[in-house]
Design a protein around this motif. Structure first.
Motif, PDB file in Angstrom:
ATOM      1  N   ASP A 245       0.768  -1.026  -0.189  1.00 35.67           N
ATOM      2  CA  ASP A 245      -0.020   0.136   0.077  1.00 35.67           C
ATOM      3  C   ASP A 245       0.809   1.312  -0.037  1.00 35.67           C
ATOM      4  OD1 ASP A 245      -2.388  -1.192   0.149  1.00 35.67           O
ATOM      5  OD2 ASP A 245      -2.224  -1.769   2.141  1.00 35.67           O
ATOM      6  N   GLY A 246       2.169   1.265  -0.306  1.00 36.65           N
ATOM      7  CA  GLY A 246       3.067   2.189  -0.098  1.00 36.65           C
ATOM      8  C   GLY A 246       3.309   2.882   1.227  1.00 36.65           C
ATOM      9  N   ARG A 247       2.844   2.209   2.198  1.00 38.51           N
ATOM     10  CA  ARG A 247       3.382   2.588   3.565  1.00 38.51           C
ATOM     11  C   ARG A 247       4.873   2.010   4.118  1.00 38.51           C
ATOM     12  NH1 ARG A 247      -1.340  -0.096   6.789  1.00 38.51           N
ATOM     13  NH2 ARG A 247      -0.688  -1.946   5.623  1.00 38.51           N
ATOM     14  N   LEU A 248       5.519   2.889   4.895  1.00 40.55           N
ATOM     15  CA  LEU A 248       6.680   2.610   5.271  1.00 40.55           C
ATOM     16  C   LEU A 248       6.447   1.896   6.486  1.00 40.55           C
ATOM     17  CD1 LEU A 248       9.944   3.356   5.229  1.00 40.55           C
ATOM     18  CD2 LEU A 248       9.330   5.183   6.836  1.00 40.55           C
ATOM     19  N   VAL A 249       7.175   0.499   6.653  1.00 41.48           N
ATOM     20  CA  VAL A 249       7.357  -0.384   7.764  1.00 41.48           C
ATOM     21  C   VAL A 249       8.590  -0.087   8.478  1.00 41.48           C
ATOM     22  CG1 VAL A 249       7.442  -2.790   8.299  1.00 41.48           C
ATOM     23  CG2 VAL A 249       6.364  -1.990   6.014  1.00 41.48           C
ATOM     24  N   VAL A 250       8.085   0.102   9.849  1.00 39.99           N
ATOM     25  CA  VAL A 250       9.219   0.440  10.636  1.00 39.99           C
ATOM     26  C   VAL A 250       9.096  -0.437  11.978  1.00 39.99           C
ATOM     27  CG1 VAL A 250      10.017   2.266  12.352  1.00 39.99           C
ATOM     28  CG2 VAL A 250       9.001   3.077  10.380  1.00 39.99           C
ATOM     29  N   THR A 251      10.297  -1.117  11.865  1.00 43.29           N
ATOM     30  CA  THR A 251      10.219  -2.322  12.819  1.00 43.29           C
ATOM     31  C   THR A 251      11.140  -1.708  14.220  1.00 43.29           C
ATOM     32  OG1 THR A 251      10.407  -3.914  11.175  1.00 43.29           O
ATOM     33  CG2 THR A 251      11.054  -4.748  13.180  1.00 43.29           C
ATOM     34  N   GLY A 252      10.137  -1.923  15.101  1.00 45.13           N
ATOM     35  CA  GLY A 252      10.863  -1.332  16.689  1.00 45.13           C
ATOM     36  C   GLY A 252      10.794  -2.384  17.530  1.00 45.13           C
ATOM     37  N   PRO A 253      10.723  -1.944  18.851  1.00 43.02           N
ATOM     38  CA  PRO A 253      10.549  -3.087  20.069  1.00 43.02           C
ATOM     39  C   PRO A 253       9.313  -3.810  19.887  1.00 43.02           C
ATOM     40  CG  PRO A 253      11.530  -1.008  20.815  1.00 43.02           C
ATOM     41  CD  PRO A 253      10.941  -0.891  19.319  1.00 43.02           C
ATOM     42  N   ASP A 254       8.417  -3.486  19.374  1.00 43.33           N
ATOM     43  CA  ASP A 254       6.893  -4.032  19.601  1.00 43.33           C
ATOM     44  C   ASP A 254       6.813  -4.688  18.035  1.00 43.33           C
ATOM     45  OD1 ASP A 254       6.440  -3.008  21.942  1.00 43.33           O
ATOM     46  OD2 ASP A 254       5.597  -1.457  21.326  1.00 43.33           O
ATOM     47  N   GLY A 255       7.761  -4.903  17.212  1.00 40.05           N
ATOM     48  CA  GLY A 255       7.658  -5.577  15.946  1.00 40.05           C
ATOM     49  C   GLY A 255       7.395  -4.604  14.795  1.00 40.05           C
ATOM     50  N   PRO A 256       7.109  -5.018  13.600  1.00 41.01           N
ATOM     51  CA  PRO A 256       6.786  -3.942  12.432  1.00 41.01           C
ATOM     52  C   PRO A 256       5.674  -3.358  12.535  1.00 41.01           C
ATOM     53  CG  PRO A 256       6.384  -6.178  11.706  1.00 41.01           C
ATOM     54  CD  PRO A 256       6.900  -6.398  13.084  1.00 41.01           C
ATOM     55  N   THR A 257       5.748  -2.064  12.148  1.00 41.25           N
ATOM     56  CA  THR A 257       4.263  -1.121  12.099  1.00 41.25           C
ATOM     57  C   THR A 257       4.423  -0.321  10.915  1.00 41.25           C
ATOM     58  OG1 THR A 257       4.609  -0.922  14.598  1.00 41.25           O
ATOM     59  CG2 THR A 257       3.364   0.844  13.492  1.00 41.25           C
ATOM     60  N   PRO A 258       3.556  -0.410  10.221  1.00 41.35           N
ATOM     61  CA  PRO A 258       3.388   0.300   8.725  1.00 41.35           C
ATOM     62  C   PRO A 258       2.813   1.589   9.158  1.00 41.35           C
ATOM     63  CG  PRO A 258       1.611  -1.368   8.840  1.00 41.35           C
ATOM     64  CD  PRO A 258       2.327  -1.443  10.060  1.00 41.35           C
ATOM     65  N   VAL A 259       3.226   2.646   8.522  1.00 39.96           N
ATOM     66  CA  VAL A 259       2.872   4.179   8.666  1.00 39.96           C
ATOM     67  C   VAL A 259       2.393   4.648   7.213  1.00 39.96           C
ATOM     68  CG1 VAL A 259       3.743   4.418  11.014  1.00 39.96           C
ATOM     69  CG2 VAL A 259       4.999   5.031   9.040  1.00 39.96           C
ATOM     70  N   GLY A 260       1.325   5.310   7.103  1.00 38.71           N
ATOM     71  CA  GLY A 260       1.021   5.884   5.793  1.00 38.71           C
ATOM     72  C   GLY A 260       1.566   7.233   5.723  1.00 38.71           C
ATOM     73  N   ALA A 261       1.580   7.862   4.514  1.00 41.49           N
ATOM     74  CA  ALA A 261       2.184   9.244   4.387  1.00 41.49           C
ATOM     75  C   ALA A 261       1.076  10.292   5.225  1.00 41.49           C
ATOM     76  CB  ALA A 261       2.279   9.672   3.013  1.00 41.49           C
ATOM     77  N   GLY A 262      -0.048  10.086   4.870  1.00 41.60           N
ATOM     78  CA  GLY A 262      -0.941  10.880   5.572  1.00 41.60           C
ATOM     79  C   GLY A 262      -1.139  10.878   7.053  1.00 41.60           C
ATOM     80  N   ASP A 263      -0.342   9.867   7.669  1.00 44.30           N
ATOM     81  CA  ASP A 263      -0.389   9.846   9.256  1.00 44.30           C
ATOM     82  C   ASP A 263       0.827  10.381   9.697  1.00 44.30           C
ATOM     83  OD1 ASP A 263      -2.700   8.412   9.190  1.00 44.30           O
ATOM     84  OD2 ASP A 263      -1.521   6.639   8.816  1.00 44.30           O
ATOM     85  N   VAL A 264       1.804  10.823   9.091  1.00 42.75           N
ATOM     86  CA  VAL A 264       3.163  11.287   9.440  1.00 42.75           C
ATOM     87  C   VAL A 264       3.441  12.775   9.291  1.00 42.75           C
ATOM     88  CG1 VAL A 264       5.686  10.967   8.708  1.00 42.75           C
ATOM     89  CG2 VAL A 264       4.075   9.012   8.678  1.00 42.75           C
ATOM     90  N   VAL A 265       4.208  13.263  10.030  1.00 41.15           N
ATOM     91  CA  VAL A 265       4.541  14.842  10.175  1.00 41.15           C
ATOM     92  C   VAL A 265       5.908  14.992   9.515  1.00 41.15           C
ATOM     93  CG1 VAL A 265       5.052  16.797  11.560  1.00 41.15           C
ATOM     94  CG2 VAL A 265       2.972  15.425  12.192  1.00 41.15           C
ATOM     95  N   HIS A 266       7.004  13.927  10.126  1.00 41.87           N
ATOM     96  CA  HIS A 266       8.117  14.063   9.754  1.00 41.87           C
ATOM     97  C   HIS A 266       8.900  12.491   9.904  1.00 41.87           C
ATOM     98  CE1 HIS A 266       9.075  18.252   9.463  1.00 41.87           C
ATOM     99  NE2 HIS A 266       8.450  18.642  10.739  1.00 41.87           N
ATOM    100  N   VAL A 267       9.598  12.328   8.994  1.00 46.67           N
ATOM    101  CA  VAL A 267      10.536  11.087   8.789  1.00 46.67           C
ATOM    102  C   VAL A 267      12.122  11.571   9.063  1.00 46.67           C
ATOM    103  CG1 VAL A 267      11.365   8.714   8.045  1.00 46.67           C
ATOM    104  CG2 VAL A 267       8.743   9.750   7.795  1.00 46.67           C
ATOM    105  N   ARG A 268      12.574  11.347  10.252  1.00 45.90           N
ATOM    106  CA  ARG A 268      14.204  11.739  10.239  1.00 45.90           C
ATOM    107  C   ARG A 268      14.871  10.709  10.522  1.00 45.90           C
ATOM    108  NH1 ARG A 268      11.347  16.240  12.864  1.00 45.90           N
ATOM    109  NH2 ARG A 268      11.790  18.185  11.704  1.00 45.90           N
ATOM    110  N   PRO A 269      16.352  10.555  10.562  1.00 45.46           N
ATOM    111  CA  PRO A 269      17.079   9.668  10.875  1.00 45.46           C
ATOM    112  C   PRO A 269      17.106   9.823  12.628  1.00 45.46           C
ATOM    113  CG  PRO A 269      18.306  11.063   9.197  1.00 45.46           C
ATOM    114  CD  PRO A 269      17.165  11.524   9.586  1.00 45.46           C
ATOM    115  N   ALA A 270      17.220   8.414  13.215  1.00 51.11           N
ATOM    116  CA  ALA A 270      17.020   8.367  14.680  1.00 51.11           C
ATOM    117  C   ALA A 270      18.243   8.899  15.197  1.00 51.11           C
ATOM    118  CB  ALA A 270      16.875   6.869  15.075  1.00 51.11           C
ATOM    119  N   THR A 271      18.303   9.475  16.220  1.00 50.88           N
ATOM    120  CA  THR A 271      19.394   9.978  16.919  1.00 50.88           C
ATOM    121  C   THR A 271      19.972   8.848  17.984  1.00 50.88           C
ATOM    122  OG1 THR A 271      18.103  11.212  18.454  1.00 50.88           O
ATOM    123  CG2 THR A 271      19.313  12.305  16.682  1.00 50.88           C
TER     124      THR A 271
END
Length: 271
Positions: A245-271
């Motif tokens: 569906d064109g969503r970015l899949v971000v895998t964190g401590p709770d497993g993979p989470t897809p996020v859509g462009a309309g749900d995001v304010v910023h995507v930045r490199p993690a510090t």
């Protein structure tokens, strides 16, 4: 408004030549107009979007340009490309129209890389990058039964003309060619090719090859990112994939989470 010949390093686009090159029988593009100045090419086309698919509007100067989330986009006259087009993929399920800005990113990155000799990558969902700096942005907006797709590309901006320190231009990136005419022609031809392929596949990004092409060009994949959301805590993890569906899949401590462009304010490199 200044004369188009006050800066000889930034000649005006040749509307008649563009029309001869792009308005071909059986092709997608039906009309190509170049305006000396306008507020927003997207806003202009939104008022005409129901007339026909395949309208192309270019502005030499755009004084009220907008990016995603209504962020301002400005540039000196004739220093870049500000172009919007109308698309009406009515045979494609509306749920798949979210792929259009990503499709435009693939087309623009391929065309600009080929003409300029600069390696251009994609930052999910809608930016073109050279290294870590933003070269271009893409904005897709619904207008009735159509979509208006806008692309803003920095071509000959000098260092002191950049809107933000994290931006760049083809000139500053050492491009072999910063002639806007071949850049625009290549961009529109590549966009037509990808759009036709995607539409014939009824918007299936995997079947059309779009998902593979986007994933290969995406600099976000494989990096640790911080995703700022409109509400709630930010999501941090590894950007592992783009889903169907064109969503970015971000895998964190709770497993993979897809996020859509309309749900995001910023995507930045993690510090």
């Amino acid at each position: 408004m200044d004369s188009p010949f006050t800066d000889l390093d930034r000649p005006p686009l040749r509307e008649a030549a563009l029309r001869r090159a792009l308005l071909v029988p059986g092709g997608l593009w039906r009309e190509v107009d170049v305006l000396p100045e306008t507020g927003s090419t997207n806003a202009d086309l939104a008022r005409r979007a129901d007339e026909t698919e395949g309208l192309v509007l270019v502005a030499e100067s755009q004084v009220a340009g907008r990016g995603r989330l209504d962020r301002r986009w400005t540039a000196p006259p004739r220093s870049g490309l500000a172009v919007s087009v109308t698309l009406a993929p009515n045979e494609v399920p509306v749920a798949r129209w979210g792929w259009l800005p990503l499709l435009a990113g693939v087309a623009a990155a391929s065309a600009v890389s080929r003409v300029s000799g600069v390696e251009v990558r994609l930052k999910w969902p809608n930016d073109l990058l050279v290294g870590e700096r933003k070269l271009a942005g893409i904005l897709a907006e619904r207008a009735g039964t159509a979509v208006v797709l806008g692309i803003g590309l920095n071509v000959s901006l000098r260092q002191d003309e950049l809107p933000v320190p994290t931006a760049t231009s083809l000139l500053l990136s050492g491009a072999e060619n910063i002639d806007r005419d071949p850049l625009l022609r290549a961009l529109l031809r590549e966009l037509e090719e990808w759009y036709t392929r995607w539409r014939l596949a009824e918007g299936d990004a995997r079947a059309s090859g779009l998902l593979t092409a986007y994933t290969e060009a995406c600099a976000t994949i494989g990096r640790r990112v911080r995703v700022d959301l409109p509400a709630g805590p930010a999501l941090e993890g590894a950007a592992t994939a783009i889903d169907d569906d064109g969503r970015l899949v971000v895998t964190g401590p709770d497993g993979p989470t897809p996020v859509g462009a309309g749900d995001v304010v910023h995507v930045r490199p993690a510090t």
